[in-house]
Design an enzyme around this catalytic site. Structure first.
Site, PDB file in Angstrom:
ATOM      1  N   ALA A   1      54.792  28.303  31.820  1.00  0.00           N
ATOM      2  CA  ALA A   1      54.324  27.562  33.002  1.00  0.00           C
ATOM      3  C   ALA A   1      55.486  27.062  33.845  1.00  0.00           C
ATOM      4  CB  ALA A   1      53.432  26.404  32.567  1.00  0.00           C
TER       5      ALA A   1
ATOM      6  N   HIS B   1      58.373  28.066  36.999  1.00  0.00           N
ATOM      7  CA  HIS B   1      58.114  28.383  38.409  1.00  0.00           C
ATOM      8  C   HIS B   1      57.382  29.710  38.595  1.00  0.00           C
ATOM      9  CE1 HIS B   1      60.009  24.931  40.042  1.00  0.00           C
ATOM     10  NE2 HIS B   1      61.255  25.279  39.772  1.00  0.00           N
ATOM     11  N   VAL B   2      57.846  30.778  37.921  1.00  0.00           N
ATOM     12  CA  VAL B   2      57.181  32.078  38.096  1.00  0.00           C
ATOM     13  C   VAL B   2      55.764  32.018  37.539  1.00  0.00           C
ATOM     14  CG1 VAL B   2      57.205  34.530  37.520  1.00  0.00           C
ATOM     15  CG2 VAL B   2      59.345  33.382  38.082  1.00  0.00           C
ATOM     16  N   GLY B   3      55.618  31.501  36.321  1.00  0.00           N
ATOM     17  CA  GLY B   3      54.308  31.464  35.681  1.00  0.00           C
ATOM     18  C   GLY B   3      53.278  30.675  36.458  1.00  0.00           C
TER      19      GLY B   3
ATOM     20  N   ASN C   1      63.412  38.360  31.874  1.00  0.00           N
ATOM     21  CA  ASN C   1      64.651  39.145  31.896  1.00  0.00           C
ATOM     22  C   ASN C   1      65.400  39.062  30.567  1.00  0.00           C
ATOM     23  OD1 ASN C   1      64.819  40.351  34.499  1.00  0.00           O
ATOM     24  ND2 ASN C   1      65.148  38.322  35.383  1.00  0.00           N
TER      25      ASN C   1
ATOM     26  N   HIS D   1      65.845  47.016  35.971  1.00  0.00           N
ATOM     27  CA  HIS D   1      65.839  45.836  36.839  1.00  0.00           C
ATOM     28  C   HIS D   1      67.142  45.084  36.615  1.00  0.00           C
ATOM     29  CE1 HIS D   1      64.150  42.723  39.304  1.00  0.00           C
ATOM     30  NE2 HIS D   1      64.121  41.828  38.336  1.00  0.00           N
TER      31      HIS D   1
END
EC number: 1.1.1.37
Length: 315
Positions: free
Chosen positions: A12, A14-16, A122, A177
């Protein structure tokens, strides 16, 4: 009428939280946001759900610390892990995040054995391969978000260069990536016109290089974290393509078994995304230089996989 899809977002940060929010805004299904930090996902999910009456989204959003609440998810997005800090490459996160991905994937496989897993953590390609190995899922149901984000960045930089709408631009970025990803100007167009007709070679090369370090540019500017708006939306684009069986062609990290001369390694390639996850890998006719660059990128990923095998994470 079929039941609504269930989407679990692991992590949870920032991305999540943005993946969860965008899935709710697009009404792709009901969302479970899970994190190991007590009460934090519950607070974020409650805040999001309290926003639903303001825009009239019909999605339920709940936060939890218990994987039992994620049971029978259709899609699980894994964003958990340590983000990059200034001066770090994505590969520097290898061992830190391998422990997290292994533990998370074991829980996902236990509670949602029929889910499609999308990995965002990542170093992306290696973490996706680890999740596939740990889950025991078929290769089509474990994929990584990478190339569609890198392609979006390439498109954004081209739009800035030419002063045109991003909607007019199609682009393709393949490979791992990382800093040796392979943007393909030959497959990049503005309203159908090849960018080679519109931008001089030296400027194209500068845009390609900026795309390669696009994530690092944001890390350097933010100083205390990494990108999240674009990574989250790139992930949600994949979630939508799968849940709606859209048959969209998007570059993502998929397991190559002979395609492009790459064997047994997850790498960014053009994929047909539908209800079964990666339904097909599209093989483009690449030039010798493009193919060598793609294979070199996959070779770097293989080096990370070898380390994970040596450390006992991959069997």
């Amino acid at each position: 009428m079929g039941k609504r899809a269930k989407i679990t977002v692991v992590g949870a940060g920032h991305v999540g939280e943005h993946v969860a929010m965008f899935c709710a805004i697009k009404e792709l299904g009901d969302v479970v946001l899970i994190d190991i930090v007590e009460d934090m996902p519950q607070g974020k999910a409650l805040d999001m759900f309290e926003a639903t009456p303001l825009e009239g989204w019909d999605s339920r959003i709940v936060g939890t610390n218990d994987y039992a609440d994620t049971a029978d998810s259709d899609i699980v997005v894994i964003t958990a892990g340590s983000p990059r800090k200034p001066g770090m490459s994505r590969d520097d996160l290898l061992e830190i995040n391998a422990k997290i991905i292994k533990a998370v994937t074991e829980q996902v496989a236990k509670y949602s054995p029929n889910a499609v897993i999308i990995v965002v953590t990542n170093p992306l390609d290696a973490m996706t391969q680890l999740a596939w190995n740990v889950s025991g899922f078929p290769k089509n149901r474990v994929l990584g978000q990478a190339g569609n984000l890198d392609s979006a960045r390439f498109r954004a930089f081209i739009a800035m260069e030419l002063g045109v709408s991003v909607k007019e631009i199609s682009a393709m970025v393949l490979g791992g990536h990382g800093d040796d990803m392979v943007p393909l100007p030959r497959f990049t167009t503005v309203s159908g016109i090849p960018i080679t007709e519109l931008i001089p070679p030296d400027r194209i090369e500068a845009l390609v290089q900026r795309t390669r370090v696009g994530g690092g540019e944001i890390v350097k500017l933010l100083k205390t974290g990494s990108a999240y708006y674009a990574p989250a939306l790139a992930t949600v684009e994949m979630v939508e393509a799968i849940l709606k069986d859209q048959k969209r062609i998007q570059p993502c990290a998929a397991l190559c078994e002979g395609e492009y001369g790459i064997n047994g390694v997850y790498c960014g390639v053009p994929c047909l995304l539908g209800a079964n996850g990666v339904e097909k890998i599209i093989e483009l006719k690449l030039t010798d230089d493009e193919l060598k660059a793609l294979q070199a990128s996959a070779g770097r990923v293989k080096g990370l996989i070898d380390k994970l095998t040596e450390w006992g994470y991959i069997k």
